[in-house]
Design an enzyme around this catalytic site. Structure first.
Site, mmCIF file in Angstrom:
data_model
loop_
_atom_site.group_PDB
_atom_site.id
_atom_site.type_symbol
_atom_site.label_atom_id
_atom_site.label_comp_id
_atom_site.label_asym_id
_atom_site.label_seq_id
_atom_site.Cartn_x
_atom_site.Cartn_y
_atom_site.Cartn_z
ATOM 1 C CG HIS A 99 7.823 4.773 -2.250
ATOM 2 N ND1 HIS A 99 9.188 4.595 -2.252
ATOM 3 C CD2 HIS A 99 7.308 3.685 -2.894
ATOM 4 C CE1 HIS A 99 9.485 3.471 -2.881
ATOM 5 N NE2 HIS A 99 8.365 2.900 -3.272
ATOM 6 C CB SER A 111 12.106 -7.422 -1.235
ATOM 7 O OG SER A 111 11.630 -7.820 -2.441
ATOM 8 C CD GLU A 137 1.680 -7.260 -5.707
ATOM 9 O OE1 GLU A 137 0.982 -6.864 -6.652
ATOM 10 O OE2 GLU A 137 2.667 -6.635 -5.300
HETATM 11 C C1 LIG Z 1 7.045 -0.598 -5.389
HETATM 12 S S1 LIG Z 1 6.358 -2.204 -5.396
HETATM 13 C C2 LIG Z 1 6.767 -2.747 -3.741
HETATM 14 C C3 LIG Z 1 6.881 -4.234 -3.679
HETATM 15 C C4 LIG Z 1 7.251 -4.776 -2.298
HETATM 16 N N1 LIG Z 1 6.297 -4.399 -1.289
HETATM 17 C C5 LIG Z 1 8.637 -4.346 -1.893
HETATM 18 O O1 LIG Z 1 8.809 -3.713 -0.851
HETATM 19 O O2 LIG Z 1 9.596 -4.665 -2.629
HETATM 20 C C6 LIG Z 1 4.601 -1.889 -5.260
HETATM 21 C C7 LIG Z 1 3.762 -3.150 -5.401
HETATM 22 O O3 LIG Z 1 2.379 -2.762 -5.318
HETATM 23 C C8 LIG Z 1 1.646 -3.533 -6.265
HETATM 24 N N2 LIG Z 1 0.438 -2.786 -6.645
HETATM 25 C C9 LIG Z 1 0.373 -1.629 -7.342
HETATM 26 N N3 LIG Z 1 -0.896 -1.208 -7.449
HETATM 27 C C10 LIG Z 1 -1.654 -2.133 -6.825
HETATM 28 C C11 LIG Z 1 -3.040 -2.244 -6.583
HETATM 29 N N4 LIG Z 1 -3.911 -1.298 -7.016
HETATM 30 N N5 LIG Z 1 -3.489 -3.303 -5.869
HETATM 31 C C12 LIG Z 1 -2.629 -4.259 -5.411
HETATM 32 N N6 LIG Z 1 -1.286 -4.199 -5.603
HETATM 33 C C13 LIG Z 1 -0.809 -3.153 -6.304
HETATM 34 C C14 LIG Z 1 2.598 -3.699 -7.422
HETATM 35 O O4 LIG Z 1 2.246 -4.807 -8.227
HETATM 36 C C15 LIG Z 1 3.941 -3.852 -6.726
HETATM 37 O O5 LIG Z 1 4.284 -5.194 -6.497
#
Ligand SMILES: C[S@@+](CC[C@H](N)C(=O)[O-])C[C@H]1O[C@@H](n2cnc3c(N)ncnc32)[C@H](O)[C@@H]1O
Length: 367
Positions: A260, A174, A220
């Site tokens: 994604h 990020s 989160e």
């Molecule tokens: C690929 S990362 C993207 C992080 C950030 N948005 C970025 O653009 O760098 C996906 C995020 O979704 C969170 N996540 C995954 N499953 C989740 C859920 N069921 N509820 C809440 N957050 C979740 C993960 O912990 C992670 O931080």
């Protein structure tokens, strides 16, 4: 200062053409072997990051002997690692075999370092998933589930060290794309922004750097909130499951590199959950790569799509696929704004909303 999208596209085209020319000139076996063993170099780079050599070389130029004496590893092996990375701009070597950081190596130090992403991408539990890609293609389920018997996010929840590395990797990514997101959209009329799956809040912090009065929230997974919230007192963290739990009300909902991660069914569920929480005049900003039309030219969406397939069973999508997901969740795509990275901001509004709503935050402000 980020280069403009057209400049990046032009340079990518030129380098892609040169790479194709080179593949045509060298023997085909060499080209195939080079491609098939590229992972060896990735692992060398990851070892360089893991050993902390970049930090040592940032402080001063050193020989392998000096690095070994300072505890960075076995002298002869350090020498071999460093000389292998000279060709990639990671380090540079002088005649007395003293190493300094090259331009690429400097990207592995300091606040904007992407070293964590490289360590994540080459961690044994990560590469095990890619090692099962043939199985993924045969069976249609993620290599991660085949290799580890559970989905990535539940593994990260259980294994604290892996979870912390994932958080660091997302933070590193990020720092690369957050400034472009903040610059691509005009948030001046918005009071509250909620980043769903927003990791440690790096993205909303980049937006607040431009709009200091914005109230910034991140939704989160509980274990991530536990790890990161204390370091970001200015951000309100809300712990929960984006697939099932009610989200707080906000003017703008951000889904950055989140959809994604999921197959169509779950991606639509996330969007529907956002739609259920959002006031009728709020909007959703999806920040993702867009899959480019079929071509023989390199594009980042292709590489990232392999990662989604191997690790999560998710996928990169084209704009028509995002429009279909939005429609399934009661939203419609109002605008697509190119950011100064490979990503785009896809602005969605409630399906029935009049088009004047689209004009309220209308002027994107790319610089
Ligand atoms: C690929 S990362 C993207 C992080 C950030 N948005 C970025 O653009 O760098 C996906 C995020 O979704 C969170 N996540 C995954 N499953 C989740 C859920 N069921 N509820 C809440 N957050 C979740 C993960 O912990 C992670 O931080």
């Amino acid at each position: 200062m980020l280069p403009s999208p057209w400049f990046v596209r032009a340079i990518t085209r030129v380098s892609d053409t040169l790479a194709r020319l080179r593949r045509r000139i060298i023997p085909a076996q060499f080209a195939a072997l080079e491609l098939g063993t590229a992972g060896w170099v990735s692992h060398a780079l990851a070892a360089f990051c893991e050993l902390g050599v970049a930090g040592a070389l940032q402080a001063k130029a050193q020989t392998a002997r000096e690095l070994a004496a300072a505890g960075y590893g076995h002298e002869a092996s350090l020498e071999r690692l460093l000389r292998s990375l000279c060709a990639y701009g990671v380090v540079r070597c002088d005649r007395s075999r003293r190493y300094t950081l090259g331009r690429v190596g400097r990207a592995l130090t300091g606040a904007d370092s992407v070293a964590a992403m490289i360590r994540y991408a080459n961690a044994p539990w990560h590469t095990a998933a890619h090692g099962r890609l043939a199985g993924t293609v045969r069976e249609g389920r993620s290599g991660f589930s085949i290799a580890h018997g559970e989905p990535l996010f539940s593994y990260l929840q259980r294994d604290r060290e892996a979870g912390a590395l994932f958080d660091e990797a997302m933070h590193a990514m990020s720092t690369v794309y957050a400034p472009a997101f903040a610059a691509a959209y005009d948030f001046s009329h918005c009071k509250t922004i909620l980043d769903v799956g927003g990791g440690d809040g790096t993205l909303v912090e980049a937006v607040r750097a431009r709009y200091p009065n914005l109230r910034t929230m991140v939704f989160e997974a509980p274990q991530v909130v536990q790890r990161v919230a204390a370091d970001r007192p200015d951000i309100e963290f809300v712990a929960g499951d984006m697939l099932a739990d009610a989200l707080p009300a906000a003017d703008v909902y951000v889904l950055s590199h989140v959809l994604h991660d999921w197959d169509d069914e779950n991606a639509a569920k996330v969007l529907a959950n956002v739609r259920a929480a959002m006031p009728d005049d709020a909007r959703v900003l999806i920040y993702e790569l867009l899959v480019q039309p079929p071509s023989n030219v390199w594009s980042q969406d292709r590489v990232s799509d392999l990662e989604m397939m191997a690790m999560l069973g998710g996928r990169e999508r084209g704009i028509d696929e995002f429009a279909a997901l939005a429609a399934a969740a009661g939203l419609r795509v109002a605008r697509v704004i190119a950011a100064r990275t490979s990503e785009a901001v896809i602005e969605c509004v409630p399906a029935g909303s009049p088009s004047r709503l689209t004009a309220r935050c209308d002027s994107a402000t790319p610089e």
